[in-house]
Design an enzyme around this catalytic site. Structure first.
Site, short mmCIF file in Angstrom:
data_model
loop_
_atom_site.label_atom_id
_atom_site.label_comp_id
_atom_site.label_asym_id
_atom_site.label_seq_id
_atom_site.Cartn_x
_atom_site.Cartn_y
_atom_site.Cartn_z
N ASP A 263 14.59 7.72 7.81
CA ASP A 263 13.75 7.82 8.84
C ASP A 263 13.85 6.62 10.00
O ASP A 263 13.30 6.65 10.91
CB ASP A 263 12.34 7.77 8.31
CG ASP A 263 11.25 8.11 9.37
OD1 ASP A 263 11.37 9.32 10.03
OD2 ASP A 263 10.20 7.49 9.45
N CYS B 282 9.62 -1.96 2.28
CA CYS B 282 9.50 -3.28 2.11
C CYS B 282 9.46 -3.69 3.70
O CYS B 282 10.23 -2.86 4.33
CB CYS B 282 10.36 -4.22 1.35
SG CYS B 282 12.09 -3.96 1.62
N PRO B 283 8.58 -4.98 4.09
CA PRO B 283 8.98 -5.43 5.51
C PRO B 283 10.48 -5.90 5.70
O PRO B 283 11.11 -6.29 4.81
CB PRO B 283 7.98 -6.33 5.56
CG PRO B 283 7.72 -6.92 4.11
CD PRO B 283 7.92 -5.84 3.21
N SER C 131 11.15 2.63 5.79
CA SER C 131 10.72 1.17 6.10
C SER C 131 11.20 0.66 7.67
O SER C 131 10.87 0.86 8.75
CB SER C 131 10.73 0.12 5.24
OG SER C 131 10.11 0.56 4.08
N ARG C 132 12.28 -0.13 7.33
CA ARG C 132 13.05 -0.63 8.82
C ARG C 132 14.49 -0.43 8.49
O ARG C 132 14.95 -0.77 7.45
CB ARG C 132 12.66 -2.05 8.72
CG ARG C 132 11.09 -2.72 9.25
CD ARG C 132 11.04 -2.08 10.54
NE ARG C 132 9.57 -2.24 10.81
CZ ARG C 132 8.62 -1.12 11.02
NH1 ARG C 132 8.92 0.15 10.48
NH2 ARG C 132 7.25 -1.41 11.51
N HIS D 254 12.04 8.13 12.88
CA HIS D 254 11.14 7.46 12.43
C HIS D 254 9.70 8.07 12.84
O HIS D 254 8.57 7.62 13.54
CB HIS D 254 11.03 6.21 13.65
CG HIS D 254 10.40 5.05 13.24
ND1 HIS D 254 11.03 3.85 13.41
CD2 HIS D 254 9.72 4.89 12.48
CE1 HIS D 254 10.22 2.66 12.95
NE2 HIS D 254 9.31 3.45 12.14
N LYS E 292 0.90 -1.22 -0.10
CA LYS E 292 0.08 -0.01 0.11
C LYS E 292 0.59 1.15 -0.02
O LYS E 292 0.74 2.37 -0.74
CB LYS E 292 -1.01 -0.02 1.33
CG LYS E 292 -1.92 -1.09 1.31
CD LYS E 292 -3.04 -1.15 2.55
CE LYS E 292 -3.99 -2.23 2.49
NZ LYS E 292 -4.95 -1.99 3.46
N ILE E 293 1.80 1.35 0.76
CA ILE E 293 2.87 2.65 1.04
C ILE E 293 3.49 2.78 -0.30
O ILE E 293 3.50 3.76 -1.05
CB ILE E 293 3.72 2.44 2.16
CG1 ILE E 293 2.88 2.62 3.38
CG2 ILE E 293 4.60 3.52 2.00
CD1 ILE E 293 3.69 2.21 4.68
N GLU F 101 18.29 1.70 16.35
CA GLU F 101 17.57 2.88 16.89
C GLU F 101 16.70 2.79 18.13
O GLU F 101 16.29 3.66 18.93
CB GLU F 101 16.37 3.31 15.82
CG GLU F 101 15.31 2.05 15.57
CD GLU F 101 14.26 2.73 14.78
OE1 GLU F 101 13.00 3.11 15.19
OE2 GLU F 101 14.61 3.02 13.29
#
Length: 326
Positions: A255, A202-203, A230-231, A292, A154-155, A260
């Protein structure tokens, strides 16, 4: 009445949860502490805990929650890579917020890109000192450049739509492509070779861990920009730092950061940061780091609170499990 222990509370969280929880028969106690094996003891007597992406929900934490009678961990976020599912299985149900606002994250990614490229953050600081020099502020036209998008959920799709509005040519990589979307898919190596800018959506999985590393960056164009909302662990940050120092990477906007957990969302301005990699990468003139915050819009915060509370209600009142990941 369902009793809820809410960990790692920030003022903006409480505003929306307090307002929306009036619709439910819930008792919520808000804690500022992050959830981990040391603070999990505070959950004694509660039915559920609300946790966030930077909490440490390992096997030790889960065992303490389970022994305290906690039946549900309600993640108030989409990510859940910080949860030990092997430890949770058969003990505690884990739910999440699968979507809160793809627009919030996609728009922040674009904001980072525009700031990094046109150096508006540097211009802002200069003009406050009445320095109106344009030296060092040269950017490039986005129009006609190739944007490589990794992940077309979606993002990613919202981000692609925005990119097309700027006249960017978009190519994408996703191991599970949406063939009806009209998106031009390529393999990962081709995306690295052809992109002027690469944005990650992506995850984090065992397959995507450190997918941006020295080897993949070697395949990229000289001067490529990398955007990550994302991550953090999608990127090997030390490899990225070296590529920036070697001027292989033209700029990076992050971000998220792979280490973190103890830093982001906190005021660390009065402390000496022990993380040398983060300290060095923040010091680079062609790097922007935000803490983030891509999700941080009124709409997203409202949706996060609404879905989290509904997840808890469906489980404890309706005996329905929605958005369960374990």
């Amino acid at each position: 009445m369902v009793k809820i222990c809410f960990y790692d509370t920030k003022p903006y969280d409480k505003i929306y949860f307090e307002e929306l929880s009036k619709n439910y028969d819930f008792e919520i106690d808000y804690l500022e502490s992050k959830l981990n094996h040391k603070t999990a003891v505070l959950s004694n007597g509660y039915d559920a805990v609300v946790a966030f992406v930077n909490d440490t929900i390992d096997s030790k934490t889960i065992d303490i929650l389970y022994n305290n009678g906690v039946k549900m961990i309600a993640m108030r976020c989409a990510g859940y890579n910080n949860v030990d599912f092997k430890a949770a299985k058969g003990k505690i149900h884990v739910v999440r917020v699968p979507a809160y606002s793809p627009y919030a994250v996609a728009e922040h990614a674009i904001a980072l890109l525009l700031t990094l490229n046109r150096k508006t953050h540097k211009a802002y600081i200069r003009t406050r000192d009445f320095n109106f020099s344009l030296n060092g502020l040269v950017g490039f036209d986005l129009y006609g450049k190739t944007m490589g998008v990794i992940g077309t959920g979606k993002i990613g799709k919202v981000f692609i739509d925005i990119c097309k509005g700027f006249g960017l040519k978009v190519i994408a990589y996703d191991p599970y492509p949406d063939k009806e979307s009209g998106i031009q898919y390529v393999d990962f190596n081709e995306l690295c070779k052809e992109s002027d800018i690469i944005s990650l959506h992506c995850p984090l999985t065992k397959d995507t861990l450190h997918m941006i590393n020295s080897k993949s960056m070697d395949k990229m164009k000289d001067g490529v920009y990398i955007i990550n909302t994302s991550r953090g662990a999608l990127i090997d940050t030390e490899d990225l730092l070296n590529a920036i120092k070697d001027e292989k990477i033209g700029g990076a906007a992050l971000d998220v950061y792979e280490e973190e957990t103890e830093l982001f969302y906190e005021d660390m301005s009065y402390k000496i940061i022990q993380d040398d990699v983060l300290s060095r990468i923040i010091s680079m003139p062609n790097v922007i780091v935000s803490s983030h915050q891509a999700f941080l819009t009124n709409e997203a915060l409202h949706n996060i609170a609404d879905t989290t509370l509904l997840n808890i209600k469906r489980f404890f009142v309706d005996n329905i499990l929605e958005n369960e990941v374990c």
